[in-house]
Design an enzyme around this catalytic site. Sequence first.
Site, PDB file in Angstrom:
ATOM      1  N   SER A   1      -6.547   4.189   8.226  1.00 53.17           N
ATOM      2  CA  SER A   1      -7.776   4.779   8.771  1.00 53.17           C
ATOM      3  C   SER A   1      -8.733   3.720   9.332  1.00 53.17           C
ATOM      4  CB  SER A   1      -8.475   5.565   7.660  1.00 53.17           C
ATOM      5  OG  SER A   1      -9.842   5.648   7.937  1.00 53.17           O
TER       6      SER A   1
ATOM      7  N   ARG B   1      -0.114   9.414  -0.796  1.00 53.67           N
ATOM      8  CA  ARG B   1      -1.237   9.961  -1.579  1.00 53.67           C
ATOM      9  C   ARG B   1      -1.055  11.432  -1.912  1.00 53.67           C
ATOM     10  NH1 ARG B   1      -6.410   6.856   1.238  1.00 53.67           N
ATOM     11  NH2 ARG B   1      -5.833   4.822   0.413  1.00 53.67           N
TER      12      ARG B   1
ATOM     13  N   GLN C   1      -7.056  15.124   2.856  1.00 56.66           N
ATOM     14  CA  GLN C   1      -6.341  14.214   1.940  1.00 56.66           C
ATOM     15  C   GLN C   1      -7.080  14.096   0.610  1.00 56.66           C
ATOM     16  OE1 GLN C   1      -6.017   9.737   2.575  1.00 56.66           O
ATOM     17  NE2 GLN C   1      -3.892  10.405   2.764  1.00 56.66           N
TER      18      GLN C   1
ATOM     19  N   PHE D   1       0.857  -1.195   0.000  1.00 50.41           N
ATOM     20  CA  PHE D   1       0.000   0.000   0.000  1.00 50.41           C
ATOM     21  C   PHE D   1       0.887   1.235   0.000  1.00 50.41           C
ATOM     22  CE2 PHE D   1      -4.355   1.564   0.602  1.00 50.41           C
ATOM     23  CZ  PHE D   1      -5.036   0.512   0.026  1.00 50.41           C
TER      24      PHE D   1
END
Lengths: 249, 119, 147, 573
Positions: free
Chosen positions: D389, D281, D232, D118
Amino acid sequence: MSGRETKTFVVTRFDPDRDEAPRTERYEVPVRDDWKVLDALNYIKDEIDPTLSHRWSCRMAVCGSCGMQVNGEPKLTCKTALREYGSTVEVAPLANFPVVRDLVIEMEGFLDKLQAVRPWIIEAKDAARREGTHRQSPEELEAFKKFSMCINCMLCYAACPVVANEPDFLGPAAIALGHRYNQDSRDHGAGERNQVFRGEGGVFACSFANECTEVCPKHVDPGYAIQEAKLLNVIDWATSFVVPRGKAR
Amino acid sequence: MKTLLLRLEPVIWPLFGAGMMVAALAYPGWLLVVGLAEPLGVLSPAALSYERALGLAAHPIGRLVLLLVIALPLWGGAHHVRHVAIDFGGIARDAWFGSLCYAVALAGSVLAALAVVRL
Amino acid sequence: MSARARIDSMRPKRPGSTRTAPPRMPDLYPTRGRYLPYIAFGSVGLLLMLVGFGILRSVWVLGEHDPAAWRAHLSAYRHPAYIVFHLFAMLAIGWFGLRFFRLFPKTQPPKIGPLRSPPEPVLLAGLRTAFVIATALVAAVLGGAIG
Amino acid sequence: MIEVLQHDVVVVGGGGAGLRAAIAAVEADPRLSVALVSKVYPMRSHTVSAEGGAAAVAREDDSLEMHAWDTVKGSDFLGDQDVIQYFVEQAPIELALLENWGCPWSRNEDGSVATRAFGGMTTKRTWFATDKVGFHMLHSLFQHSLRFDRIVRYDEHFVSKLLVEGGRVQGVVSLDIRSGAVSAILGRAVILATGGAGKVFPFTTNGNIKTGDGMALAYREGVGLKDMEFLQYHPTGLPGTGILITEASRGEGGYLRNKDGERFLVTRDYGVGTKAELGPRDMISRAIIREIAAGRGVDGPYGQHVWLDLTHLGEDKINSRLPFVRELSTTYAFVDPVHEPIPIRPVAHYMMGGVDTNIDGATPLPGLYAAGECACVSLNGANRLGSNSLTECLVFGARAGRKAVEYALGAGAPDEARARSVTEAEAARLDALRGSARGEEKIPRIRDEMNRALEAGCGVYREQASMALACKELAILQERVPRLRLSDASRVFNTELVAALELQNMLDVAEAIANAALARKESRGAHACSDHPARNDAEYLHHSLVTRSAEGRPVVGRKAVTLGIWEPEERKY
């Protein structure tokens, strides 16, 4: 807007404070080519009639709150492309459900049935306090994975003839979810659940119209789950004479 | 009565399945010959003559096959008829109507056994 | 608007806090869309019973051990009404069988104990060939070709 | 007549954090009665749309320290390191617990839980269930919660106000959307778990219910909102609908290509180094925006976008690992990823900021707790790593649940009389608002203007001037809200009234975001200023804290960051 075609939406309305019975209203909506039925409903709410009430949230067909009858078929309105429909689209609340208001149905009946099948992992009676995770092979996972994809959108209840005729029938989604746990290698509650499955409105009430599988937007195949549950319950019932009430699965 | 039907379901459902399978495999052939070919004179007269028919039927395997071919589809049919009745809003009367259907199937099964025995 | 469903369809155990409009039946129920073949499939059950009792009657007559009665019984089937009924029953039960074969694999769990069920298409093909073979066999035996 | 309902702990929000908190509370003390109040049925909570995965150390070649370091570095050193340390230790325990409760995690051949790569994670530590992790987590938690009769659910109840008396929280005022009745739900502790506020932005992956209700409830009772400027942007969202295409599609090997088919993250330097598509990200979102700004974007009905190319993965891998990605692209972008690349562009996705809480999930207001995206325990600092998260919801949902029970056992009974009078006043306010056909402002107009103001002011790249303008525009919108025109006077399932309350919540949160962003004159994590491109640790190594002044205006303050064994250094991949 860029070359927008207009479609007529015939929407069922009902407000217990005002209406004796449901009525329909017609709305002319300029639709975009890639719109879904839900986009049109939200356009009506924002631009034409703010009193229209409907449930929705994720708009990506995963939360299960926007199920309605579209041209007579139970659909997720967030996933139903307007391209597939002509100039007139009928939107009504899900069939077989009491209607709270406009396109909003009463869900508590469904939750009662969900609770009845004890949809949670039931540990073996003597299971020691577990540290870490169970071992579960991809094949064991495959045995129940499909039935765990149900988003509780209740389209299968709106399509099922037995739900329409037998009020205490558990219904496709609830049985599929109970079956999901029965087939989970980590669960030991099949004995308990099968008592419910063989009770009033259990799996044998199903006359296998297979409509639930036809309308399921998530390919859970509840029809398959119920037939599987029937066969396993026949075996479980038969073995219960041979093997005293021990490991039921 | 309703609880009795409920408790019998795990027995009735397999019979229902077997009945459909037997009917699907056996009935078209039977209907083709006994129902159509013979009456329309297509068959040779000896085919279903009394002697040959009795010979076939009285044979132990013949007796067993005939018993299954008659009895099982009765249960399949009874279960179907009961559920079609429910489909047309019959759940309230299902207790007695369902029992009636299965009673007919039971009677048919008993008669079939007698018929096969007295061959 | 479709027909009204049962007033207590999907009714919660604890009554809701506001008046609700009664449930409606699925729009196409019972005789439109996919419901029609479902109802037809169920109705063939009546045919199964009728034909079942028909065979019982034939065996019962055979059991009289009276050749004349047997010949009379067979000749009775020459009546056009019987011929039409038997033709209809054969076609209906044939359609019924083929639809049943499509539903049957759905009742097979991937594994019953150690036994592993064949994949659906294989099972479906197997059932259809069994149908052809069985029908041919029954016709041959009764028709005098074999045995 | 106002109904007053008595419970020991009240949880607001039925998603991942809310359900986990309620379960932790009843497991901590089975005698307690826990109210779970949610404005939608719990299985509709937006946790359901999370796709990628949940991070926790599982492999031998991984360590808690590496997971902690990745998170600290990802947070651009604004995450509190004690919180991060606690988080990485609890993560494997919580995910294993969820597995015991039935979550169908994808498996390795040997039956152990599989993990995958990830963004921003040095090793494979993201547990997944194909690409519908949030869905399976939420349903496993919801179904597990059904076994506790001590959890009393209030489904489709909208909490419009916190009951605060004698300096501590003693319950909530709740509107039953079904019947229109307003009631007081009392509890010696309240846990807010209402999720983020993505809907303040026009283009977001968030669902319709993500309106920052919990943040606004706390903000209006004087509780500060922390790090609100850090929003984000997820690099891959479908243009138009904003639907999320999970990062797992890149984790499984997907490439990002511009209009010429060039893998710009490899051929050009966007600071992601060899990680390319698996960089954090914020950096990848910025890279896409700069590719589009440089004219290498592709034209589409909803503006410019770039391509996410999965065609080289093959149909089998896509069907087994990314079935939901395929379903979403074919249904919503009318593109089959097996044969064609998917159009994507950065989309507002997650709020690092939220209700100011300490490591226990406790806010400065006694008795008030918060967990999940709604809270800022400050695990994520300036930028959250993908898949942290969902685990945060479990770890800090459980902790908030346990700590709320500890507090509730020691706290006195709520003041019922005061609660009744405050609730009656609130009920009158709602009745006046329902169908108040006097004003002339329309909900969708104010909502669209708020969306436009924030998109222009607080997008992927920001400037002092654009942020200042956004603050001004939002302040004007706040004055227009009291003149809202509502035409639905019915008490039953009045979604227009709920939309009006949600609009007020969104405006409060939007102002906090814009003002906090304006005050931070540096670039850090997701907060990228073109006129302050460098990170300035000397002046800005602190949390921002927005509190509401007596006149209702946002005031931006500071809060120290809890540093730890890692000193801030330049964030290079």
